[in-house]
Enzyme design. Sequence first.
Site: not given
Ligand code: GLN
Ligand code: ZN
Length: 749
Positions: A15, A427-428, A511, A601, A691
Amino acid sequence: MRTSVIGFPRIGRNRELKFASEKYFNGEITEKELLETAEAIKNENLLKQKEAGITFISSNDFSFYDNMLDTAVLFNVIPKRYKDLKLSGLDTYFAMARGYQGEKGNVKALAMKKWFNTNYHYLVPEIDDDTKIELIGDKPVKDFEAAGKIGVNTKTSIIGPFTFLKLTRFTGSKNVHDVADDLINAYVQLVKALEKKGEGLIEFDEPRLVMDLSAEDKELFKNIYNVILESKGSVKILLQTFFGDIRDIYDEVVKLDFDAIGLDFVEGRKTAELVKFFPKGKVLFAGLVNGKNIWINDYSKTLSALKDIATDEIVLSTSCSLLHVPYTLDGEAGLDSDCKAHFSFAREKLSELKDLGELFDTDFEKDERFIRNKLLHQGRKNCMDSAVQSAVASIKPEDYERLPKFEEREKIQKDKFRLPLFPTTTIGSFPQTADVRKNRLEFKKGLKSKEEYIKFNQDKIRECIKLQEEIGLDVIVHGEFERNDMVEYFGENLSGFLFTKNAWVQSYGTRCVKPAIIWGDVARKNPITVEWSKFAKSCTDKPVKGMLTGPVTILNWSFPREDISIKESTLQIALAIRDEVLDLEKNGIDIIQIDEAALREKLPLRKADWYSEYLDWAIPAFRLVHSKVKSETQIHTHMCYSEFTDIIPAIDAMDADVITFEASRSDLLILDALRENNFKTEVGPGVYDIHSPRVPSVDEIVTALTKMRKKIEDRKLWVNPDCGLKTRGEDETVKSLKNLVAAAKIIRG
Ligand code: GLN
Ligand code: ZN
């Protein structure tokens, strides 16, 4: 037999391009140093292909960021906002790729999209009313000359005008037809410039031909190439296609004056049938060495496919650019040598091409290479698990159906959880700070005991939960501090997966991702997330959401097996994750999120195949994971790209109770589609973009929510960020989430 490679990985064996580019972005090295790194990579790639005896080697396949972007810049498709920055050529290019924020201005990057059915992403060129298309660059010419200087005679590869136009965004009042003539002319100029330097063969990459084509598309294609082919002079033109077959336009293509046509025999299901008629006088580039997967080629199959082709003028080729596989197996010392013998990365594929080319011309049955290859295809060790196979075989239709139905569950869950209107959640993942990564790394290296490792993460979880309580979030997460990557983490805890050290594949720009390899039948070795979630639950009275990765995403972000179907593999993974879901439920975790970030995907490129080839099993595979939970257990899912406007019924058919997804960058268009389709699942369209480090204001979030409320019933609307927070800093995360909760409170009021 002659051989051809469509393109080679350009990120560098280790890389190098990634690291040099990042240093350049940070001002740590000069442009000259970056160019030197690039040159070294290009030269090594060319020489390795030459050494391997490849007949047709591409130049211009290298890119500092992306080939679509290269093509746009070559033809002056550079929006004014970037030109106005008055940066150097290279920096203008990077401003288009990554955006620019500095003394000369503040502009966003071009949009980025998935490159066909791969995990590579391209930059979307923009044509507005100021765009004046003309040949302004000389990268292809320079690259051709540079290759010549080190003794490699190349074919110049370039994205073709049809694909370029079809993937470009028209942001002003012009359309494809207004600019086609200028673009064709610019390509003609390029062909002439290359001819002048002695180029003999130009490869026009036209992957867009493998998708559905309208009558208008076909007209456009013919118009473009009639002109280009008429003015090609002494240069020969190869029309190169990949990622599928070109059934919609094959009959027209073979009538045009191309000297050679490249077709994909790996992903193109109809290719073998199409070439039953192949015109005399043209060369067929037969893509039989898989450019996307990492298994060794089946020589016996490939040679018989070659023998079946009814034309003598054949060149054996890769099925697509080798960009989509890692650089080399060399150095993967961690892989068992018995396993390694079954793999072939980019460099090893060069030897396959050479072997196959030579074998084809000889009495190969007795050749040692052929015999060895045949033995390897008779079976692999440790890849079968009869218990797993019979579990999949005994899945019954009712295993895919969750009961009671959604509407009834929704009522039961509202009564049980008593969440406020517009519940807030994340989201986690929470920021993966340096200490979090260090803890994992030290444990992995044996520098830390298991107890120390666990203790560190438990402290982190406790802290993270306290923070979420203080912020006032309604549904709490544990933060995912134990996870490196959402697929690798699960793969490591499932049998049947293999991992590499250095098998990086470019995803976009700098990336890269390192996909796992699915080696054999998949089963869960032990509970994976249960202890972490249980611990999290013990830290709070609020509802805690367990966090899993779904089967379709695990499959889509791995290199799949080729001896069984991807459907079969996905069902195996689904059963393994189902065990985890049921264990979480047994341990009192009553909200469980099953992420399907990569659901789209592998959606086929032709619409007609969407359901029959993919969604008809992928969506049920997801349901299989959660169908056995109790009605009062709430199932969430999450998808990263909201690009599912066209498959909304399928998303609803996942039958989750709640879905969260990215929405802040996609102008909320999806909301209309949800409404039109009577989407039943509760939804959390992300209210801000994770992001970027920017902190969204309360007002901004209130505005987003107000818009959402026009399309989504209040009782179905959740409030959350776009995606996981692991790449963000702590400070901006806390501020953003506080604003998110404040906005939800205002709306409730
Ligand atoms: N649960 C994952 C997070 O919060 C989801 C990541 C994702 O959707 N790429 O990182
Ligand atoms: Zn996501």
